[in-house]
Scaffold this active site. Structure first.
Site, PDB file in Angstrom:
ATOM      1  N   LYS A  13       0.831  -1.215   0.000  1.00 11.52           N
ATOM      2  CA  LYS A  13       0.000   0.000   0.000  1.00 11.52           C
ATOM      3  C   LYS A  13       0.865   1.264   0.000  1.00 11.52           C
ATOM      4  O   LYS A  13       0.583   2.210  -0.718  1.00 11.52           O
ATOM      5  CB  LYS A  13      -0.896   0.060   1.260  1.00 11.52           C
ATOM      6  N   ARG A  88      -7.987   1.471  10.923  1.00  4.35           N
ATOM      7  CA  ARG A  88      -7.597   0.082  11.166  1.00  4.35           C
ATOM      8  C   ARG A  88      -8.576  -0.613  12.100  1.00  4.35           C
ATOM      9  O   ARG A  88      -8.409  -1.800  12.380  1.00  4.35           O
ATOM     10  CB  ARG A  88      -6.221   0.076  11.814  1.00  4.35           C
ATOM     11  N   ARG A 122      12.420  -6.984   4.446  1.00  7.59           N
ATOM     12  CA  ARG A 122      12.573  -5.523   4.492  1.00  7.59           C
ATOM     13  C   ARG A 122      13.778  -5.124   5.350  1.00  7.59           C
ATOM     14  O   ARG A 122      14.001  -5.674   6.417  1.00  7.59           O
ATOM     15  CB  ARG A 122      11.289  -4.917   5.050  1.00  7.59           C
ATOM     16  N   ARG A 155      13.542  -3.766  11.044  1.00  6.19           N
ATOM     17  CA  ARG A 155      12.652  -3.077  11.984  1.00  6.19           C
ATOM     18  C   ARG A 155      12.178  -4.048  13.057  1.00  6.19           C
ATOM     19  O   ARG A 155      11.909  -5.209  12.762  1.00  6.19           O
ATOM     20  CB  ARG A 155      11.430  -2.571  11.203  1.00  6.19           C
ATOM     21  N   ARG A 166       1.284  -8.819  14.024  1.00  6.79           N
ATOM     22  CA  ARG A 166       0.648  -7.820  13.147  1.00  6.79           C
ATOM     23  C   ARG A 166      -0.422  -8.465  12.268  1.00  6.79           C
ATOM     24  O   ARG A 166      -1.475  -7.873  12.021  1.00  6.79           O
ATOM     25  CB  ARG A 166       1.700  -7.135  12.267  1.00  6.79           C
TER      26      ARG A 166
HETATM   27  P1  AMP Z   1       2.179   0.456   9.281  1.00  8.20           P
HETATM   28  O1  AMP Z   1       3.434   1.094   8.830  1.00  8.20           O
HETATM   29  O2  AMP Z   1       0.949   1.014   8.637  1.00  8.20           O
HETATM   30  O3  AMP Z   1       2.222  -1.054   9.210  1.00  8.20           O
HETATM   31  O4  AMP Z   1       2.013   0.828  10.839  1.00  8.20           O
HETATM   32  C1  AMP Z   1       3.006   0.484  11.775  1.00  8.20           C
HETATM   33  C2  AMP Z   1       2.425   0.438  13.176  1.00  8.20           C
HETATM   34  O5  AMP Z   1       1.912   1.735  13.530  1.00  8.20           O
HETATM   35  C3  AMP Z   1       1.264  -0.505  13.383  1.00  8.20           C
HETATM   36  O6  AMP Z   1       1.694  -1.851  13.619  1.00  8.20           O
HETATM   37  C4  AMP Z   1       0.607   0.110  14.620  1.00  8.20           C
HETATM   38  O7  AMP Z   1       1.345  -0.171  15.793  1.00  8.20           O
HETATM   39  C5  AMP Z   1       0.745   1.601  14.338  1.00  8.20           C
HETATM   40  N1  AMP Z   1      -0.396   2.122  13.555  1.00  8.20           N
HETATM   41  C6  AMP Z   1      -0.368   2.591  12.278  1.00  8.20           C
HETATM   42  N2  AMP Z   1      -1.581   2.991  11.885  1.00  8.20           N
HETATM   43  C7  AMP Z   1      -2.408   2.765  12.925  1.00  8.20           C
HETATM   44  C8  AMP Z   1      -3.802   2.950  13.143  1.00  8.20           C
HETATM   45  N3  AMP Z   1      -4.609   3.440  12.175  1.00  8.20           N
HETATM   46  N4  AMP Z   1      -4.316   2.613  14.356  1.00  8.20           N
HETATM   47  C9  AMP Z   1      -3.538   2.127  15.328  1.00  8.20           C
HETATM   48  N5  AMP Z   1      -2.209   1.893  15.200  1.00  8.20           N
HETATM   49  C10 AMP Z   1      -1.650   2.215  14.009  1.00  8.20           C
END
Ligand code: AMP
Length: 210
Positions: A13, A88, A122, A155, A166
């Site tokens: 995405k 989310r 990654r 990471r 996740r």
């Molecule tokens: P991402 O890069 O989108 O996978 O986000 C990394 C991390 O940020 C996630 O595993 C969550 O811990 C936090 N995070 C990102 N977006 C959200 C959201 N909309 N609601 C809650 N936590 C979020």
């Protein structure tokens, strides 16, 4: 054009959103990127959310909703935006419907085996946030950043245990949004298995931009 990019972690995405945002001149709003930037800069918010991100759990809804509400109220988002990684949860989606209803939701679809393959390869240059992938976008020298020559890291949330968490969090908390937006007539599936160029083309076609 007010869009949500929905889909599991690792579905690409972010890559597609970055490109579309640049080509269309609208902001790419990634809550994950915002949180990570705050962690890098050691802000109050960053300190609050670091352990949550490392584990792969979700940041509390109220905090995340406030952050996005402020961000979409900025002038650069007046003509549209791409939300990547938000909403989310159903409460986040309900909140968004009140402060910034969207036109379309693209649901990036990828099977679990491929998700794990993508996430576990990654690599990141921590100081800059530059990302690489051992299979799809390798650095010139293995394990080193192209620009600085410094070490690349995995990471914390790309470690195997965190990846598992996740995906479980996605299934439980985020996957219900597929039905949520489908029942509102807003959802379209995008097959994320092909190469990024092909996925990007499919996205443009779907949005009537091709
Ligand atoms: P991402 O890069 O989108 O996978 O986000 C990394 C991390 O940020 C996630 O595993 C969550 O811990 C936090 N995070 C990102 N977006 C959200 C959201 N909309 N609601 C809650 N936590 C979020």
């Amino acid at each position: 054009m007010k869009l949500i990019f929905l889909g599991p972690p690792g579905a690409g995405k972010g890559t597609i959103a970055t490109r579309l945002a640049e080509d269309e001149g609208i902001p790419h709003i990634s809550t994950g990127d915002i949180f990570r930037e705050n962690i890098r800069n050691q802000t109050e918010l960053g300190k609050k959310v670091k352990a949550i991100l490392d584990s792969g759990d979700l940041v509390p809804d109220e905090l995340t909703v406030e952050l996005v509400k402020d961000r979409v109220a900025q002038p650069d988002a007046a003509g549209g935006f791409i939300l990547d990684g938000f909403p989310r949860t159903v409460p986040q989606a309900d909140a968004l419907a009140d402060f910034a209803p969207v036109d379309k939701v693209l649901n990036f679809v990828l099977d679990e085996e491929e998700i794990v393959r993508r996430l576990s390869g990654r690599r990141v240059h921590k100081p800059s946030g530059r990302t690489y992938h051992v299979l799809f976008a390798p650095p010139k020298v293995e394990g080193k950043d192209d620009e600085t020559g410094e070490d690349l890291i995995i990471r914390d949330d790309d470690q195997p245990e965190a990846i598992k968490n996740r995906l479980a969090v996605y299934e439980k908390q985020t996957a219900p949004l597929i039905e949520y937006y489908n029942s509102r007539g807003l959802l379209t599936d995008i097959d994320s298995a092909p190469a990024p160029d092909e996925v990007y083309k499919a996205v443009r076609t779907e949005l009537g931009l091709a």
